[in-house]
Design a protein around this motif. Structure first.
Motif, short mmCIF file in Angstrom:
data_model
loop_
_atom_site.label_atom_id
_atom_site.label_comp_id
_atom_site.label_asym_id
_atom_site.label_seq_id
_atom_site.Cartn_x
_atom_site.Cartn_y
_atom_site.Cartn_z
N HIS A 1 -1.31 -7.49 -4.01
CA HIS A 1 -2.05 -7.07 -2.82
C HIS A 1 -3.37 -7.83 -2.74
O HIS A 1 -3.73 -8.36 -1.68
CB HIS A 1 -2.29 -5.56 -2.86
N GLN B 1 -0.93 -4.10 -7.31
CA GLN B 1 -2.34 -4.23 -6.94
C GLN B 1 -2.78 -5.69 -6.99
O GLN B 1 -3.51 -6.15 -6.11
CB GLN B 1 -3.22 -3.39 -7.87
N GLU C 1 0.84 -1.21 0.00
CA GLU C 1 0.00 0.00 0.00
C GLU C 1 0.87 1.25 0.00
O GLU C 1 0.59 2.22 -0.72
CB GLU C 1 -0.94 -0.01 1.20
#
Length: 54
Positions: free
Chosen positions: A37, A34, A16
């Motif tokens: 994640h 992303q 993040e």
């Protein structure tokens, strides 16, 4: 919280932080971060459900 869960949670926070940098990173790199994640978050959610059922 187990050490493994804590390590994955720290990895999510690190990703993040990297995605929030300015100027924005190249789109492909951002997409890969992303995606990683999302995969980690999904793994943690699935395993949290499994532990709760045990």
């Amino acid at each position: 919280m187990s050490e493994n869960v804590a390590a994955w949670t720290r990895e999510l926070a690190r990703l993040e932080k990297r995605m929030a940098v300015r100027p924005p990173m190249p789109p492909l790199l951002r997409h890969r971060l992303q995606q990683r994640h999302a995969e980690i978050a999904e793994f943690l959610a699935a395993n949290a459900r499994t532990e709760a059922l045990s």
